[in-house]
Design an enzyme around this catalytic site. Structure first.
Site, PDB file in Angstrom:
ATOM      1  CG  HIS A 139      -7.629   2.128  -8.837  1.00  0.00           C
ATOM      2  ND1 HIS A 139      -7.433   1.399  -7.673  1.00  0.00           N
ATOM      3  CD2 HIS A 139      -7.178   3.386  -8.574  1.00  0.00           C
ATOM      4  CE1 HIS A 139      -6.901   2.195  -6.752  1.00  0.00           C
ATOM      5  NE2 HIS A 139      -6.727   3.391  -7.270  1.00  0.00           N
ATOM      6  CG  HIS A 187       7.020 -11.451  -4.688  1.00  0.00           C
ATOM      7  ND1 HIS A 187       7.655 -10.630  -3.780  1.00  0.00           N
ATOM      8  CD2 HIS A 187       5.697 -11.317  -4.451  1.00  0.00           C
ATOM      9  CE1 HIS A 187       6.751 -10.027  -3.020  1.00  0.00           C
ATOM     10  NE2 HIS A 187       5.554 -10.428  -3.403  1.00  0.00           N
ATOM     11  CG  HIS A 239      -6.943   0.399  10.908  1.00  0.00           C
ATOM     12  ND1 HIS A 239      -5.959   0.807  10.039  1.00  0.00           N
ATOM     13  CD2 HIS A 239      -8.103   0.407  10.175  1.00  0.00           C
ATOM     14  CE1 HIS A 239      -6.496   1.050   8.849  1.00  0.00           C
ATOM     15  NE2 HIS A 239      -7.790   0.814   8.904  1.00  0.00           N
ATOM     16  CG  HIS A 250       1.825   2.275  -5.419  1.00  0.00           C
ATOM     17  ND1 HIS A 250       2.874   1.956  -4.563  1.00  0.00           N
ATOM     18  CD2 HIS A 250       1.828   3.625  -5.531  1.00  0.00           C
ATOM     19  CE1 HIS A 250       3.467   3.076  -4.185  1.00  0.00           C
ATOM     20  NE2 HIS A 250       2.861   4.098  -4.755  1.00  0.00           N
ATOM     21  CB  SER A 305       3.744   8.705  -7.573  1.00  0.00           C
ATOM     22  OG  SER A 305       2.949   7.897  -6.732  1.00  0.00           O
ATOM     23  N   GLY A 342       1.867  21.393   1.672  1.00  0.00           N
ATOM     24  CA  GLY A 342       1.116  22.273   0.782  1.00  0.00           C
ATOM     25  C   GLY A 342       1.203  21.877  -0.665  1.00  0.00           C
TER      26      GLY A 342
END
EC number: 1.3.3.3
Length: 305
Positions: free
Chosen positions: A102, A151, A181, A112, A98, A264
């Site tokens: 930035h 793309h 949101h 990402h 992963s 965890g």
């Protein structure tokens, strides 16, 4: 039917981490990735290990990280079993690479990428396995040609695997990287897929290889084009404001972040995706007909490229 080969996946992912780090270091020209290798003994929660690699204060990249992890546990966390109840009571392994980069320059997009493999096993029963991953782009001052290039590269990655793969995984990306949101997408999308096991193992594995290797091919030419663009305080302030959306998405919605924290996992590695600086501003509105307004009007909603 092809054989499930966990070791081959692990070896490939570690090689992919090396390859991506090398290419990003070449592009930056100054900073190198510092490796933090970690290991946890199996216990009540996650055991396993990984290699967290972080770059800071480069010529191009303000901060970024490329992580490899391979963890095992005796029971899947709630974030995973909520939509896959058949996983309850199975021991599992999860491995993946992963990364988030930035950049300093607001004209260079944040990017990402992720490729991962899950397998959940139970004595006397067939294993449940799948691959997931993708790559997505978050520009602050988008250029139409860059978005189309991103793309088009994604389309080329998908083409050998089926005529409808790009359209499906592009739409999935638009849906996944959405902030309800805020009523906007995190960026211009790309590819996203999860629970990939409908093909034979070898074809699924080949697809995540294509996605993992396609990330640099899609991103680095854009970085090269934009990294010397002049900018001032206004652009920097807007970049930091928009980075706030990245933080909001990762902490509220991102499945990988929630999985890692609930099970965890290693917190420092999980939160490596956070930007080094971000800001929030109450009731911000971009100035009419400004480049900032253009981002909202034309790019923070799904589009066909």
């Amino acid at each position: 039917m092809s054989t499930i080969d966990k070791e081959a996946v692990k070896l490939y992912l570690m090689q992919l981490q090396d390859q991506i780090c090398q290419r990003l270091e070449q592009e930056d020209g100054k900073a190198t990735f510092i490796e933090d290798a970690w290991h946890r003994e199996p216990g009540d929660r996650l055991g396993g290990g990984g290699r967290t690699r972080v770059m800071r204060n480069g010529n191009v990249f303000e901060q970024g990280g490329v992580n490899f992890s391979h963890v095992q546990g005796n029971a899947m966390p709630a974030s995973a079993t909520a939509h896959r109840p058949e996983l309850a009571g199975r021991r599992f392994e999860a491995m993946g690479v992963s990364l988030v980069m930035h950049p300093h320059n607001p004209y260079v997009p944040t990017s990402h990428a992720n490729v991962r493999f899950f397998i959940a096993e139970k004595e006397g029963e067939a294993p449940i396995w799948w691959f997931g991953g993708g790559f997505d782009l978050t520009p602050f001052y988008p250029f139409e040609e860059d978005c189309q290039f991103w793309h088009n590269t994604a389309k080329e990655v998908c083409a050998p695997f089926g005529a409808d793969v790009y359209a499906q995984h592009k739409a999935w990306c638009d849906d996944y990287f959405y902030l309800p949101h805020r009523g906007e997408t995190r960026g211009i999308g790309g590819l996203f897929f999860d629970d990939l096991n409908q093909w034979e193992f070898d074809k699924c594995f080949d697809y995540i290889k294509a996605v993992g290797e396609g990330y640099c091919d899609a991103y680095l030419p854009i970085v090269e084009r934009r990294k010397v663009t002049e900018y001032g305080e206004r652009e920097r302030e807007f970049q930091l404001y928009r980075r706030g959306r990245y933080v909001e998405f990762n902490l509220v919605y991102d499945r990988g972040t929630l999985f890692g924290l609930q099970s965890g996992g290693r917190t420092e590695s999980i939160l490596m995706s956070m930007p080094p600086l971000a800001r929030w501003e109450y009731s911000y509105e971009p100035q009419a007909d400004s480049p900032e307004a253009s981002l909202y009007q034309h790019y923070l909603k799904p589009r066909e490229w």
